[in-house]
Enzyme design. Structure first.
Site, short mmCIF file in Angstrom:
data_model
loop_
_atom_site.label_atom_id
_atom_site.label_comp_id
_atom_site.label_asym_id
_atom_site.label_seq_id
_atom_site.Cartn_x
_atom_site.Cartn_y
_atom_site.Cartn_z
N ARG A 40 71.25 103.78 84.77
CA ARG A 40 72.07 102.58 84.51
C ARG A 40 71.67 101.40 85.39
O ARG A 40 71.85 100.25 85.02
CB ARG A 40 73.55 102.90 84.76
CG ARG A 40 74.14 103.91 83.78
CD ARG A 40 74.85 103.19 82.64
NE ARG A 40 75.48 104.09 81.71
CZ ARG A 40 76.76 104.43 81.75
NH1 ARG A 40 77.57 103.93 82.66
NH2 ARG A 40 77.26 105.24 80.85
N ASP A 149 90.58 94.78 80.86
CA ASP A 149 89.52 95.68 81.33
C ASP A 149 89.09 95.19 82.70
O ASP A 149 89.37 94.05 83.08
CB ASP A 149 88.33 95.68 80.35
CG ASP A 149 87.47 96.93 80.48
OD1 ASP A 149 87.64 97.85 79.66
OD2 ASP A 149 86.65 97.00 81.42
C1 LIG Z 1 85.35 104.47 77.31
S1 LIG Z 1 86.03 102.85 77.42
C2 LIG Z 1 87.59 103.05 76.60
C3 LIG Z 1 87.88 101.91 75.64
C4 LIG Z 1 89.16 102.07 74.82
N1 LIG Z 1 90.32 102.22 75.64
C5 LIG Z 1 89.06 103.23 73.87
O1 LIG Z 1 89.71 104.24 74.07
O2 LIG Z 1 88.29 103.14 72.91
C6 LIG Z 1 86.51 102.83 79.15
C7 LIG Z 1 86.77 101.43 79.69
O3 LIG Z 1 87.43 101.55 80.94
C8 LIG Z 1 87.04 100.46 81.74
N2 LIG Z 1 87.33 100.76 83.16
C9 LIG Z 1 86.69 101.63 83.99
N3 LIG Z 1 87.25 101.61 85.21
C10 LIG Z 1 88.27 100.74 85.15
C11 LIG Z 1 89.23 100.27 86.09
N4 LIG Z 1 89.25 100.72 87.36
N5 LIG Z 1 90.15 99.36 85.68
C12 LIG Z 1 90.16 98.90 84.40
N6 LIG Z 1 89.27 99.29 83.47
C13 LIG Z 1 88.34 100.19 83.84
C14 LIG Z 1 85.56 100.31 81.44
O4 LIG Z 1 85.08 99.02 81.78
C15 LIG Z 1 85.52 100.61 79.95
O5 LIG Z 1 85.54 99.43 79.17
#
Ligand SMILES: C[S@@+](CC[C@H](N)C(=O)[O-])C[C@H]1O[C@@H](n2cnc3c(N)ncnc32)[C@H](O)[C@@H]1O
Length: 279
Positions: A40, A149
């Site tokens: 990454r 996010d």
């Molecule tokens: C796999 S995606 C899930 C997207 C959506 N909720 C779904 O279920 O389709 C995970 C997301 O969590 C966000 N993320 C990771 N760590 C985070 C944090 N500490 N606070 C807020 N968002 C976070 C990432 O940037 C990413 O966009």
């Protein structure tokens, strides 16, 4: 000898980066994720002309490296998402959760929904389309639909409301594509009537939740807890509980649950969806 030194240096660089990511986002990167970190971060090394991970770490240590730190954190987030992902929560939302909340809020006429960790926005836009399609009575209500996010780059994409063909092919019914999107070159742009329903903001789950949001009726917190430690999951769910009305609803991802976590939620099955209610 020199190889051992280089491995040691790479290990130290990995440790530094995984600690930085843990502190900034709560994402846990075990030693077995070293390959993921390297792949990454490879584009960042190339873009900034660093030859090794250790060189990147030297730069990250500088107080002035704020933008670079954010770039590294964003490279490590997994943004996988789709419209109507796992379908059942959205069926439950349409058939039971929204009718129930709308009945309970009929005198205040307010509705507040939070799609947390929403990545490129497919989840809050799915919710917006469900509201627009099925609940015309909300026209006279104060509706707040927030998409948040940690990742500012992905939030920029969410705000643009522009999706490629592959993204609209995943989960979005053709009839909704034709009704709520318009062509924009090779892409599809979500119409303003849906785009303007969602307010996007940056929220890091690790930090205190913004109280300015007010109490929520429904929280989506899907497919993000999997990246965190048990303690962090508990802390985040406790904060979510405090933001949710006593009669509200919480949705987690398909592989996530509150099982074995010390939190004030209990599971309620609605159709084929698992939903969590405050106790
Ligand atoms: C796999 S995606 C899930 C997207 C959506 N909720 C779904 O279920 O389709 C995970 C997301 O969590 C966000 N993320 C990771 N760590 C985070 C944090 N500490 N606070 C807020 N968002 C976070 C990432 O940037 C990413 O966009």
């Amino acid at each position: 000898m020199s190889m051992a030194t280089s491995v040691g240096t790479t290990d130290k660089a990995f440790d530094y980066i995984s600690k930085m990511i843990l502190d900034a986002s709560a994402i846990v990167l075990d030693a077995n994720k070293a390959y993921l970190v390297e792949s990454r971060l490879a584009p960042i090394l190339r873009a900034h002309d660093f030859s090794t991970l250790a060189d990147l770490v030297e730069e990250l240590k500088k107080v002035s490296a704020r933008a670079l730190r954010q770039e590294v954190i964003e490279a490590m987030t997994t943004n996988e998402t789709s419209f109507f992902r796992d379908i059942h929560p959205f069926e439950a939302l349409k058939k039971q959760v929204l009718p129930d909340i709308l009945k309970k809020r009929s005198s205040e006429r307010t509705l507040r929904i939070w799609s947390n960790a929403c990545s490129s926005g497919q989840e809050p836009y799915t919710i917006a389309m469900i509201l627009r399609e099925n609940f015309p009575e909300l026209a006279g209500w104060k509706v707040k639909l927030i998409g948040s996010d940690l990742d500012t780059k992905i939030l920029g994409k969410a705000r643009s409301g522009i999706f490629n063909q592959t993204e609209v092919n995943r989960g979005l019914p053709m009839q909704l594509l034709l009704k709520y999107f318009e062509r924009d070159g090779l892409h599809w742009r979500i119409k303003e009537e849906i785009r303007s329903m969602v307010e996007f903001k940056q929220v890091n789950l690790v930090e205190p939740f913004p109280v300015s949001m007010g109490k929520l009726d429904i929280i989506f917190l899907r497919n993000v807890l999997i990246y965190f430690s048990v303690e962090m999951k508990q802390e985040i769910l406790s904060k979510a509980r405090r933001m949710l009305h006593n009669d509200g609803y919480l949705f987690l991802g398909g592989g996530e649950s509150v099982l074995n976590l010390a939190v004030d939620f209990e599971r309620e099955q609605i159709g084929k969806a698992n939903c969590y209610r405050p106790v």
